[in-house]
Write a protein that holds these residues in place. Sequence first.
Motif, PDB file in Angstrom:
ATOM      1  N   ALA C  22       1.097  22.951  58.798  1.00  0.00           N
ATOM      2  CA  ALA C  22       1.846  24.214  58.831  1.00  0.00           C
ATOM      3  C   ALA C  22       1.934  24.759  57.412  1.00  0.00           C
ATOM      4  N   PRO C  23       2.133  26.067  57.278  1.00  0.00           N
ATOM      5  CA  PRO C  23       2.223  26.656  55.929  1.00  0.00           C
ATOM      6  C   PRO C  23       3.436  26.094  55.167  1.00  0.00           C
ATOM      7  N   LYS C 115       6.606  28.534  65.348  1.00  0.00           N
ATOM      8  CA  LYS C 115       5.640  29.592  65.650  1.00  0.00           C
ATOM      9  C   LYS C 115       6.155  31.012  65.435  1.00  0.00           C
ATOM     10  N   PRO C 116       7.456  31.299  65.521  1.00  0.00           N
ATOM     11  CA  PRO C 116       7.865  32.667  65.151  1.00  0.00           C
ATOM     12  C   PRO C 116       7.731  32.936  63.648  1.00  0.00           C
ATOM     13  N   ARG C 119       1.441  32.469  61.686  1.00  0.00           N
ATOM     14  CA  ARG C 119       0.391  32.836  62.634  1.00  0.00           C
ATOM     15  C   ARG C 119      -0.080  31.585  63.384  1.00  0.00           C
ATOM     16  N   PRO C 120      -0.547  31.762  64.625  1.00  0.00           N
ATOM     17  CA  PRO C 120      -0.996  30.595  65.400  1.00  0.00           C
ATOM     18  C   PRO C 120      -2.077  29.780  64.701  1.00  0.00           C
ATOM     19  N   ASP C 121      -2.953  30.444  63.948  1.00  0.00           N
ATOM     20  CA  ASP C 121      -4.039  29.666  63.343  1.00  0.00           C
ATOM     21  C   ASP C 121      -3.568  28.868  62.130  1.00  0.00           C
ATOM     22  N   GLN C 122      -2.283  28.968  61.811  1.00  0.00           N
ATOM     23  CA  GLN C 122      -1.747  28.165  60.711  1.00  0.00           C
ATOM     24  C   GLN C 122      -1.112  26.861  61.185  1.00  0.00           C
ATOM     25  N   LEU C 123      -1.099  26.671  62.492  1.00  0.00           N
ATOM     26  CA  LEU C 123      -0.462  25.470  63.044  1.00  0.00           C
ATOM     27  C   LEU C 123      -1.508  24.625  63.780  1.00  0.00           C
TER      28      LEU C 123
ATOM     29  N   GLU D  96       2.015  30.031  75.342  1.00  0.00           N
ATOM     30  CA  GLU D  96       1.309  29.190  74.373  1.00  0.00           C
ATOM     31  C   GLU D  96       1.722  27.732  74.485  1.00  0.00           C
ATOM     32  N   MET D  97       3.051  27.512  74.530  1.00  0.00           N
ATOM     33  CA  MET D  97       3.517  26.126  74.518  1.00  0.00           C
ATOM     34  C   MET D  97       3.116  25.399  75.798  1.00  0.00           C
ATOM     35  N   GLU D  98       3.070  26.153  76.903  1.00  0.00           N
ATOM     36  CA  GLU D  98       2.624  25.554  78.163  1.00  0.00           C
ATOM     37  C   GLU D  98       1.169  25.094  78.048  1.00  0.00           C
TER      38      GLU D  98
END
Lengths: 145, 145, 145, 145, 145, 145
Positions: C22-23, C115-116, C119-123, D96-98
């Motif tokens: 994660a960032p 996640k809020p 960005r999704p690609d950072q996790l 997403e989490m699902e």
Amino acid sequence: MKDVSNKPDSFRSARAQCRLRAPQDCIERLRRGDTDKGDALKTARIAGILAAKRTDELLPLCHPLPIHRAELEFELGEEQVTVLAEVQTIGPTGVEMEALTAAQMAALTLYDMLKPHCRPDQLEITDGRLLEKTGGKSQFRRYLR
Amino acid sequence: MKDVSNKPDSFRSARAQCRLRAPQDCIERLRRGDTDKGDALKTARIAGILAAKRTDELLPLCHPLPIHRAELEFELGEEQVTVLAEVQTIGPTGVEMEALTAAQMAALTLYDMLKPHCRPDQLEITDGRLLEKTGGKSQFRRYLR
Amino acid sequence: MKDVSNKPDSFRSARAQCRLRAPQDCIERLRRGDTDKGDALKTARIAGILAAKRTDELLPLCHPLPIHRAELEFELGEEQVTVLAEVQTIGPTGVEMEALTAAQMAALTLYDMLKPHCRPDQLEITDGRLLEKTGGKSQFRRYLR
Amino acid sequence: MKDVSNKPDSFRSARAQCRLRAPQDCIERLRRGDTDKGDALKTARIAGILAAKRTDELLPLCHPLPIHRAELEFELGEEQVTVLAEVQTIGPTGVEMEALTAAQMAALTLYDMLKPHCRPDQLEITDGRLLEKTGGKSQFRRYLR
Amino acid sequence: MKDVSNKPDSFRSARAQCRLRAPQDCIERLRRGDTDKGDALKTARIAGILAAKRTDELLPLCHPLPIHRAELEFELGEEQVTVLAEVQTIGPTGVEMEALTAAQMAALTLYDMLKPHCRPDQLEITDGRLLEKTGGKSQFRRYLR
Amino acid sequence: MKDVSNKPDSFRSARAQCRLRAPQDCIERLRRGDTDKGDALKTARIAGILAAKRTDELLPLCHPLPIHRAELEFELGEEQVTVLAEVQTIGPTGVEMEALTAAQMAALTLYDMLKPHCRPDQLEITDGRLLEKTGGKSQFRRYLR
């Protein structure tokens, strides 16, 4: 289980409370987040939220509802902690039982985490009641706690 | 979650209670078994027994235990019902939380089934406490209720 | 489901890990316990413990086991958090899957709460593996992580 | 738990993946469907679908959602299997989490069924990430895997 | 819930069955594993095993038991499939209900997966009974099916 | 799991049945509500309602649905009891499986509560079928039982 097919979906919320009486040093442990089993308030918050979402499994005649929000708050007094639960949905029936269940399960979680730190007769869960309910045909607000 | 691997299995039992305050005619409905949602006492008994068996899912830091017996009793007063839960196991840790959870979930079930028959401010769940615990290193008995 | 009736009960423990990348500012949020959804590390600990106790419901061919202890730890790095899960039982079969499940569900809980904030690609959840297993016929220890 | 009452229902889907690294003969067992515990890919598919439907019980701050579709796919490589999960709903918040939970639980199921056939250090769950998300205010697509 | 604390742990097993009547082409689909929803026999096996492990949640007065083995078999006839479930434990009470529940839930899973392929009046679940029970004070064996 | 995102929500109901064959004195116990484990019909009603709400957890490829009503009825014959389950929802897919599951779980609950009072070969669960289904593209009604 009562039929709710004729009831229109509407925004509904409910707030409920209960209280855990506990010795002063136990309340202090809640404040500092350091029982032997971990941070009790943060654990109880999670237990309450999870319970709100599973109310229809626990109370046989409750309808399943898409819980839109569930939140717990804790007010620490000298020898008691007040557990406040708030639940919201958009659905055909109210969320009173979800709020009451969340509050009680959060209080039981606090009890479980404090019991290594005091005697059983020093812990009591009391004052479990609905504080406010909006949406549906009847509205209700208890002004005094 | 505390380690209980060093604790020997022993017979353990616990009794807990809570009370639901409700108007007289609601108590009468409990006695006659005729709320709009069905027989409330018999439903609450089942809800309490099921809750006892799932306590470790509801209270995050409780250990799973092989519940050997769980039973609920209800004492009807004039404007209240006392819920008594008794749980037994042979295990490395006690069943206080199982008994307390069973009593609270049974009381919430009664609440849910009585609420169409009265106003929310007429219902309150109170006096939730452990009455007796045997087995393990500490024994406890509350003589007065 | 394999038969374990012939296997004697013995003390068994397992440690497993996984990592969430994660960032940096997300890791900082974990450290300060202040995501928008609450304290992520403490929530993930509870989610992991609860998941350990329900492993046999989630993984179809796992045996139910009396979990004696389940604990999670988190090591915060610069752009990752290592989730460590340890589970203990006295039973006829091992708790590897319980430890692995606890670690993954704790990591998913962190993901959900971060996640809020990125960005999704950072996790990314990675490096999920067993670190150590004791008890039963085979012992295993991974010395390097 | 964040309030989603103001968010309109919309069609939402998410795709996620993770990877299980395993020895070649284990991958071969997946292909032939013949581990000692049964057909691992078909079992993992079911475990993933069931997990998608229970995500809100596993991740404390996830909202319950009416899952409209959940599906798993498996791509067998030489020494790894890629687990792909896709979930769809019409609801106020994303899935997403699902999808991520479905992929991880499916991978853990494969792990559980392969572990009698290899050493623990030969199995690793990795590369867990979101691949695509549609619906809601932000859209996201990862083009490369 | 009856008290089983005085009953010694012993090895116990039970076998139960039920039958699903279905049109020939549906039986053929079971054999080929190709219903529109997937491989029905393999899915039903998993559903049955999971149900065996959760019997005490489904049947209110059943005791939780450490299921040591649960397995399903399917015998395909011309216009019916016989579902056979076998469950084993070492515990203070028997596993008849676990075996019966596993068989029924497996049959319901087959029903669910076949129903897009025929008319409702072509499907029927019947002949649900205990075939054999060993351990405990009474032994029972049904020789004819 | 099949995609139901394109299916519009509509009112849907289903009725299903199954039968438990049992000796006359067992049927008499059902009538009087006095098995050793308690009132079997009232317990079975609750078990059936709870099962209806959890059908999507039990049958892997069923969609979660907001159950609006679930109710059980019991018709006592001389040596059998007919279990009737009715379930209603407003959703994108039907509730046949919910009704069938409710009936079977109620029958299994009766079986569990009667088995201390007779021999295993005197109990049989049979005639499990859908009686009526409304809503959705196909309607179905079985006129004869």
